[in-house]
Scaffold this active site. Structure first.
Site, PDB file in Angstrom:
ATOM      1  CG  HIS A  84      -1.998  -1.028   1.142  1.00 20.19           C
ATOM      2  ND1 HIS A  84      -3.021  -1.094   2.043  1.00 20.19           N
ATOM      3  CD2 HIS A  84      -2.211  -2.049   0.266  1.00 20.19           C
ATOM      4  CE1 HIS A  84      -3.820  -2.094   1.734  1.00 20.19           C
ATOM      5  NE2 HIS A  84      -3.341  -2.699   0.664  1.00 20.19           N
ATOM      6  CD  GLU A  86      -2.345   3.794   3.133  1.00 19.25           C
ATOM      7  OE1 GLU A  86      -3.525   3.757   3.523  1.00 19.25           O
ATOM      8  OE2 GLU A  86      -1.914   3.091   2.205  1.00 19.25           O
ATOM      9  CB  CYS A 109      -6.693  -0.977   4.756  1.00 18.33           C
ATOM     10  SG  CYS A 109      -4.963  -1.475   4.963  1.00 18.33           S
ATOM     11  CB  CYS A 112      -2.453   1.301   6.070  1.00 13.78           C
ATOM     12  SG  CYS A 112      -1.786   0.456   4.619  1.00 13.78           S
TER      13      CYS A 112
END
Length: 153
Positions: A84, A86, A109, A112
Site C-alpha cells: 500500500h 502508506e 485500511c 495501514c
C-alpha cells in the site's frame, strides 16, 4: 498600490494536491493511491504509491489477483501482492515519521492504520475515500488526528 491578494492553498490542500501526483505512479489499475509523510516544518520526508513488491511483475501487466479471486474493494488484502501507498511512505521515512503528518487520497485500511499509529504519525489528512472505514476507527482510538480535505482543481 497593493496587488490584489490571490488565494493560496492551505498546507493541507497543498500536500493533498501533491498526493494526487504521487498516486499517478501507481501500477494498480483499480485504485491509484498516493501517500506522503511531511514533518512539522512542512518538508516532505517520503512519498509512496501502491504497487507490487520490488522486482515482481506489476498488476497493470499481469492483471489483478483479487479480481481473479472474486474479492470486492476493501477485501482480500492478504491475497493482494501489492504494498500500500502508506506502507511504502512509512518504510521510506523510517523514524523520521515520528510526529509527522501523513497525507493520503483514500481511507487507510486496518493494516495501514496500525502501521501509522506505531510509526508515530500524529495527524492523517485524507483527500479521498475507501470502502473499508475500520482504519479510521483505529486512528481515532489511538489519538491520531484525522482531517478530511477537498482538493481544489
Amino acid at each position: 498600490m497593493p496587488m490584489d491578494r490571490f488565494e493560496r492553498p492551505t498546507w493541507d490542500e497543498y500536500f493533498a494536491r501533491i498526493v494526487e501526483d504521487v498516486a499517478l505512479r501507481s501500477t494498480c489499475f483499480k485504485r491509484q493511491i498516493g501517500a506522503i509523510v511531511v514533518n512539522q516544518d512542512h518538508e516532505i520526508v517520503a512519498t509512496g504509491f501502491n504497487g507490487n513488491v520490488r522486482g515482481a511483475p506489476h498488476c497493470d501487466d499481469i492483471g489483478c489477483v483479487k479480481d481473479k479471486m472474486g474479492f470486492k474493494s476493501g477485501e482480500g488484502h492478504e491475497w493482494c501482492t501489492a504494498v500500500h501507498a502508506e506502507q511504502n511512505a512509512l518504510i521510506q521515512s523510517g523514524k523520521m515519521s515520528r510526529g509527522s503528518t501523513l497525507y493520503i487520497n483514500a481511507f487507510p485500511c486496518k493494516i495501514c492504520a496500525r502501521l501509522i499509529v506505531n510509526a508515530g504519525i500524529k495527524k492523517v489528512v485524507i483527500s479521498g475515500e475507501y470502502t473499508d472505514k475500520d482504519g479510521l476507527q483505529i486512528l481515532a482510538e489511538s489519538g491520531v488526528e484525522v482531517v478530511h480535505v477537498k482538493v481544489r482543481k
